[in-house]
Scaffold this motif. Structure first.
Motif, mmCIF file in Angstrom:
data_model
loop_
_atom_site.group_PDB
_atom_site.id
_atom_site.type_symbol
_atom_site.label_atom_id
_atom_site.label_comp_id
_atom_site.label_asym_id
_atom_site.label_seq_id
_atom_site.Cartn_x
_atom_site.Cartn_y
_atom_site.Cartn_z
ATOM 1 N N ALA A 241 0.833 -1.210 0.000
ATOM 2 C CA ALA A 241 0.000 0.000 0.000
ATOM 3 C C ALA A 241 0.864 1.256 0.000
ATOM 4 C CB ALA A 241 -0.932 -0.007 1.210
ATOM 5 N N LEU A 242 1.922 1.258 0.793
ATOM 6 C CA LEU A 242 2.819 2.411 0.828
ATOM 7 C C LEU A 242 3.499 2.630 -0.522
ATOM 8 C CD1 LEU A 242 4.372 1.985 4.373
ATOM 9 C CD2 LEU A 242 3.202 4.042 3.531
ATOM 10 N N ALA A 243 3.917 1.551 -1.165
ATOM 11 C CA ALA A 243 4.564 1.681 -2.482
ATOM 12 C C ALA A 243 3.589 2.229 -3.509
ATOM 13 C CB ALA A 243 5.114 0.328 -2.925
ATOM 14 N N ALA A 244 2.350 1.734 -3.479
ATOM 15 C CA ALA A 244 1.344 2.212 -4.436
ATOM 16 C C ALA A 244 0.981 3.659 -4.158
ATOM 17 C CB ALA A 244 0.109 1.323 -4.367
ATOM 18 N N ALA A 245 0.956 4.051 -2.880
ATOM 19 C CA ALA A 245 0.674 5.448 -2.533
ATOM 20 C C ALA A 245 1.793 6.357 -3.013
ATOM 21 C CB ALA A 245 0.488 5.572 -1.027
ATOM 22 N N GLY A 249 1.772 9.771 -5.392
ATOM 23 C CA GLY A 249 1.935 10.966 -4.583
ATOM 24 C C GLY A 249 0.892 11.144 -3.493
ATOM 25 N N VAL A 250 0.445 10.045 -2.903
ATOM 26 C CA VAL A 250 -0.557 10.125 -1.832
ATOM 27 C C VAL A 250 0.110 9.852 -0.484
ATOM 28 C CG1 VAL A 250 -2.656 9.104 -0.866
ATOM 29 C CG2 VAL A 250 -2.455 9.456 -3.338
ATOM 30 N N PRO A 251 0.149 10.829 0.426
ATOM 31 C CA PRO A 251 0.722 10.570 1.754
ATOM 32 C C PRO A 251 -0.162 9.604 2.539
ATOM 33 C CG PRO A 251 0.507 12.946 1.320
ATOM 34 C CD PRO A 251 -0.298 12.238 0.268
ATOM 35 N N MET A 252 0.452 8.625 3.200
ATOM 36 C CA MET A 252 -0.263 7.703 4.098
ATOM 37 C C MET A 252 0.550 7.578 5.390
ATOM 38 S SD MET A 252 -1.763 4.720 1.554
ATOM 39 C CE MET A 252 -2.851 4.010 2.807
ATOM 40 N N PRO A 253 0.559 8.641 6.208
ATOM 41 C CA PRO A 253 1.424 8.626 7.389
ATOM 42 C C PRO A 253 1.111 7.512 8.365
ATOM 43 C CG PRO A 253 -0.086 10.513 7.421
ATOM 44 C CD PRO A 253 -0.155 9.928 6.059
ATOM 45 N N PHE A 254 -0.166 7.163 8.540
ATOM 46 C CA PHE A 254 -0.470 6.104 9.493
ATOM 47 C C PHE A 254 -0.027 4.743 8.963
ATOM 48 C CE2 PHE A 254 -3.356 3.367 12.105
ATOM 49 C CZ PHE A 254 -2.738 3.658 13.312
ATOM 50 N N ALA A 255 -0.025 4.572 7.652
ATOM 51 C CA ALA A 255 0.496 3.323 7.089
ATOM 52 C C ALA A 255 1.967 3.146 7.439
ATOM 53 C CB ALA A 255 0.300 3.308 5.579
ATOM 54 N N SER A 256 2.709 4.258 7.522
ATOM 55 C CA SER A 256 4.111 4.174 7.924
ATOM 56 C C SER A 256 4.232 3.716 9.379
ATOM 57 C CB SER A 256 4.797 5.530 7.740
ATOM 58 O OG SER A 256 4.823 5.899 6.373
ATOM 59 N N VAL A 257 3.324 4.205 10.232
ATOM 60 C CA VAL A 257 3.303 3.755 11.634
ATOM 61 C C VAL A 257 3.017 2.258 11.693
ATOM 62 C CG1 VAL A 257 2.072 3.956 13.826
ATOM 63 C CG2 VAL A 257 2.628 6.022 12.518
#
Length: 289
Positions: A241-245, A249-257
């Motif tokens: 999901a992070l790679a696809a974001a 150019g879509v930030p997904m800060p909680f996915a990083s957490v």
């Protein structure tokens, strides 16, 4: 229909069994042949190429590497015998899904993506929710198979990779729910409230849905084995999901957490436990593991 099924892991076994119950002829291949021989009513075949033909071929493999190794590097798209349709049901990256659509187009093999929502017991019952994308006429052609494996097929347009984006978005939300329950339970316990009591209340009122109720019950009981969905596979999906974001150019800060917490869980030996074991990270950090 004459169907080839490639990949008999926890999910694939139940899905193939559902097709057999519906009266389809199902030829099966798995990298570990014992799984193919153990499936009652199936026709084990000697190679992936023997399964990749007939009216349709279904793949349900663990990740990008496995799917690429079997389908692309294994030369199945160049085989003289080809399926009338390739139905890719694995949870894979959006990038690989788009690549597969392109190379199937060049090879002249019809292709749709149809990842699923549901655990192994749901697959065994033929009650999955199936997310399908691709040419509408191809999804119509696959309907007898999709109907045998699921209660509903949700359509998301004619670009196959859209189905994979939906699947990753859904799994991101699922992992987020587990993280929230783990943190909430740790917080409640620090104030003298049993985490199990909190989760019993909330999963029967504000969050009375299958994900919260099912995973919440596992967290409340501290029950993470046997796994329905391995934590390490959840980690894989969050990374995808992070790679696809990042690609759009879509930030997904909680996915990083979530990614970091899943790495923490795996570092503490929970990778092969159920995904609900993610809740142990918050508990451990609070000193109440």
């Amino acid at each position: 229909m004459d169907v080839g099924f490639i990949g008999l892991g926890r999910m694939g076994r139940g899905m193939a069994a559902s097709l057999i119950r519906a009266g389809h002829t199902v030829r099966v291949w798995n990298r570990s042949p014992e799984a193919a021989k153990a499936l009652t009513g199936a026709v084990p075949v000697a190679s992936a190429a023997d399964a990749f033909r007939g009216d349709a071929a279904i793949t349900m493999l663990a990740d990008d590497a496995a799917l690429r190794a079997v389908i692309v590097e294994g030369g199945l798209l160049d085989s003289p015998e080809r399926p009338g349709l390739h139905l890719s049901m694995s949870t894979i990256s959006v990038a690989l899904a788009a690549e597969l659509a392109a190379i199937h187009g060049r090879a002249g093999i019809p292709y749709i993506a149809a990842p699923v929502f549901g655990r192994p017991d749901v697959a065994e019952a033929g009650a999955l929710n199936i997310v399908a994308a691709g040419e509408a006429t191809l999804i119509d052609r696959a309907a007898p198979l999709l109907d045998a494996m699921g209660t509903k097929t949700w359509r998301f347009g004619d670009e196959p990779q859209r189905a994979n984006a939906v699947k990753l978005a859904g799994n991101f939300m699922l992992v987020s729910a587990i993280e929230a329950m783990g943190e909430a339970a740790a917080f409640a316990e620090a104030h003298g409230v049993a985490g199990a009591d909190l989760l019993d209340l909330l999963t029967n009122t504000l969050f009375a849905s299958p994900v919260y109720k099912g995973y919440g019950a596992s967290i409340a009981a501290n029950r993470y084995e046997p796994p329905g969905f391995n934590l390490k596979l959840g980690a894989k999906d969050v990374r995808l999901a992070l790679a696809a974001a990042d690609a759009v150019g879509v930030p997904m800060p909680f996915a990083s957490v979530l990614r970091d917490n899943l790495i923490d869980a795996m570092a503490h030996g929970d990778g092969d436990k159920d995904l609900a074991a993610l809740a142990r990270v918050a508990s451990r950090r609070s000193g109440r593991a």
